[in-house]
Write a protein that holds these residues in place. Structure first.
Motif, PDB file in Angstrom:
ATOM      1  N   PHE A 299      14.316   0.975 -27.528  1.00 48.39           N
ATOM      2  CA  PHE A 299      13.336   1.586 -28.429  1.00 48.39           C
ATOM      3  C   PHE A 299      13.078   0.623 -29.578  1.00 48.39           C
ATOM      4  O   PHE A 299      13.522   0.813 -30.710  1.00 48.39           O
ATOM      5  N   ASP A 300      12.363  -0.452 -29.264  1.00 47.12           N
ATOM      6  CA  ASP A 300      12.028  -1.492 -30.229  1.00 47.12           C
ATOM      7  C   ASP A 300      10.637  -1.994 -29.876  1.00 47.12           C
ATOM      8  O   ASP A 300      10.342  -2.262 -28.700  1.00 47.12           O
ATOM      9  N   TRP A 301       9.762  -2.150 -30.878  1.00 51.70           N
ATOM     10  CA  TRP A 301       8.385  -2.513 -30.567  1.00 51.70           C
ATOM     11  C   TRP A 301       8.270  -3.818 -29.775  1.00 51.70           C
ATOM     12  O   TRP A 301       7.392  -3.924 -28.897  1.00 51.70           O
TER      13      TRP A 301
ATOM     14  N   LEU B 297       1.882   0.993 -28.375  1.00 55.46           N
ATOM     15  CA  LEU B 297       1.543   1.869 -27.249  1.00 55.46           C
ATOM     16  C   LEU B 297       0.062   2.248 -27.281  1.00 55.46           C
ATOM     17  O   LEU B 297      -0.590   2.332 -26.235  1.00 55.46           O
ATOM     18  N   SER B 298      -0.461   2.449 -28.470  1.00 52.50           N
ATOM     19  CA  SER B 298      -1.875   2.787 -28.607  1.00 52.50           C
ATOM     20  C   SER B 298      -2.764   1.631 -28.158  1.00 52.50           C
ATOM     21  O   SER B 298      -3.772   1.829 -27.458  1.00 52.50           O
TER      22      SER B 298
ATOM     23  N   GLN C 154      -5.965  -0.434 -21.477  1.00 50.92           N
ATOM     24  CA  GLN C 154      -5.654  -0.050 -20.084  1.00 50.92           C
ATOM     25  C   GLN C 154      -4.705  -1.051 -19.429  1.00 50.92           C
ATOM     26  O   GLN C 154      -4.851  -1.406 -18.258  1.00 50.92           O
ATOM     27  N   HIS C 155      -3.723  -1.485 -20.205  1.00 48.84           N
ATOM     28  CA  HIS C 155      -2.721  -2.397 -19.666  1.00 48.84           C
ATOM     29  C   HIS C 155      -1.766  -1.616 -18.762  1.00 48.84           C
ATOM     30  O   HIS C 155      -1.352  -0.504 -19.095  1.00 48.84           O
TER      31      HIS C 155
ATOM     32  N   TYR D  18      -1.090   8.652 -29.067  1.00 48.51           N
ATOM     33  CA  TYR D  18      -0.929   7.208 -28.887  1.00 48.51           C
ATOM     34  C   TYR D  18      -0.999   6.760 -27.430  1.00 48.51           C
ATOM     35  O   TYR D  18      -1.508   5.679 -27.140  1.00 48.51           O
ATOM     36  N   CYS D  19      -0.495   7.568 -26.524  1.00 50.62           N
ATOM     37  CA  CYS D  19      -0.436   7.129 -25.135  1.00 50.62           C
ATOM     38  C   CYS D  19      -0.189   8.334 -24.225  1.00 50.62           C
ATOM     39  O   CYS D  19       0.115   9.434 -24.688  1.00 50.62           O
TER      40      CYS D  19
END
Length: 360
Positions: free
Chosen positions: A105-107, A138-139, A145-146, A164-165
């Motif tokens: 859980f890390d960007w 995530l947004s 659309q990755h 966001y997603c």
């Protein structure tokens, strides 16, 4: 790829670490070749581990202050570099693997995973939408659309990210129920239990308050995640009433599960939107009902009035009243509920199905 905040070894910091170990072991036992990339010092029986070096000044995120700008932290760039180097290594070694399953859980884990283009990458999100950096990444991936595959551990957690997603899969965490000791009865004066990391969002203070109002003994078990909070807010309250409150530290699974089977109830008065809640599942498997604040995934985990009580968030008085009704709940029913909904085999089956779809 495990969360890199701590080594993956007993006693686990939290449910995500325990889940990663169980998932790796379970998949290996089903005949899959599993390589676990985890922080140095990790140890999971029967699993090949490739240690990841994490600088000491890279510290855990503060869940109590989710809006804090991580970029001001001196470990911010060091954290990014750890993941960049790891994903570049995985890109070079992509031919060795069929799939990468990331739990960090890390960007940078989400951002750097876009470097992998030849094999699928699956991310499991174990925490609610508390990180602005992760929400932003995530947004962006959603808008562009990755092809990042997202999985989370409850419907509540999936809803938390709706702005966001969109999640592709929801799979509940599972538990090896047969490994958990069960007791169909406990003494009328058996204590209550709080189990979880010692940090504000887990509701340690609220558990102490509930026990005080109910005039019941309370055992507090858990690793110290937020040392300042522990020393300033928890230790003084325990020290004032040593005959009522006992802190036993962080326990390994077997010791904790045995303790769970011997108490009358688990207090889970969370102060955040709990994404899953493995501790209540463990307690119910041991036969122990749960009193929890009705936040996050708790309505998905607990059957109100059957395996515990769901209390309006923050209402310690009402939670204390519920303590008097714990004796009326079926301990056999608590264990049966876990067996039907949260077994390790169900979790492994669901993950295996997702892996097969992605690899194809």
């Amino acid at each position: 790829m495990a969360p890199l905040v701590t080594p993956i070894s007993q006693p686990f910091l939290g449910g995500s670490q325990a889940m990663v170990a169980d998932l790796a072991i379970g998949m290996a036992q089903r005949g899959h070749q599993v390589t676990l990339f985890a922080r140095e010092g990790s140890s999971v029986p029967g699993i090949h581990i490739e240690p990841v070096t994490v600088p000491e000044h890279v510290t855990p995120s503060s869940f109590a202050d989710p809006g804090k700008e991580q970029s001001l932290d001196p470990g911010f760039m060091a954290q990014a570099n750890v993941f960049l180097e790891l994903y570049l290594q995985l890109r070079q070694r992509a031919g060795e693997f069929d799939l990468i399953h990331a739990h960090a859980f890390d960007w940078p884990s989400f951002a750097c995973s876009t470097l992998i283009t030849t094999i699928p990458v699956l991310h499991t999100v174990h925490l609610p939408a508390i990180s602005p950096e992760i929400n932003s990444v995530l947004s962006v991936l959603e808008r562009q659309q990755h092809p990042v595959n997202l999985l989370t551990v409850s419907q509540a957690c999936a809803r938390d990210y709706a702005d966001y997603c969109t999640f592709d899969h929801v799979i509940y965490n599972g538990l090896d129920i047969e490994a958990v000791p069960f007791s169909d009865r406990v003494a009328p004066d058996a204590p209550l239990l709080f189990a979880g990391r010692i940090t504000p969002e887990k509701g340690v203070e609220q558990a102490i308050e509930i026990a005080e109002i109910a005039e019941r003994r309370l055992i507090v078990a858990g690793g110290i995640y937020d040392r300042r909070y522990h020393e300033e807010r928890i230790l003084p309250r325990i020290a004032r009433k040593p005959e009522q409150f006992t802190y036993v530290g962080q326990l390994d699974h077997i010791t904790l599960w045995k303790l769970m089977s011997e108490v009358q109830g688990l207090l889970f008065p969370i102060a955040w939107d709990e994404p899953f809640g493995l501790t209540p599942v463990e307690a119910m498997a041991a036969g122990t009902p749960v009193i929890a604040f009705q936040r996050g995934a708790m309505p998905e985990i607990i059957r109100d009035g059957q395996t515990g009580f769901l209390i309006p968030s923050g209402d310690c008085v009402r939670a204390a009243r519920a303590v008097q009704r714990l004796w009326a709940l079926s301990r056999e029913g608590c264990r049966a509920h876990v067996k039907a909904k949260f077994s390790l085999q169900h979790m492994l089956d669901a993950h295996e199905a997702v892996y097969q779809r992605l690899i194809r």
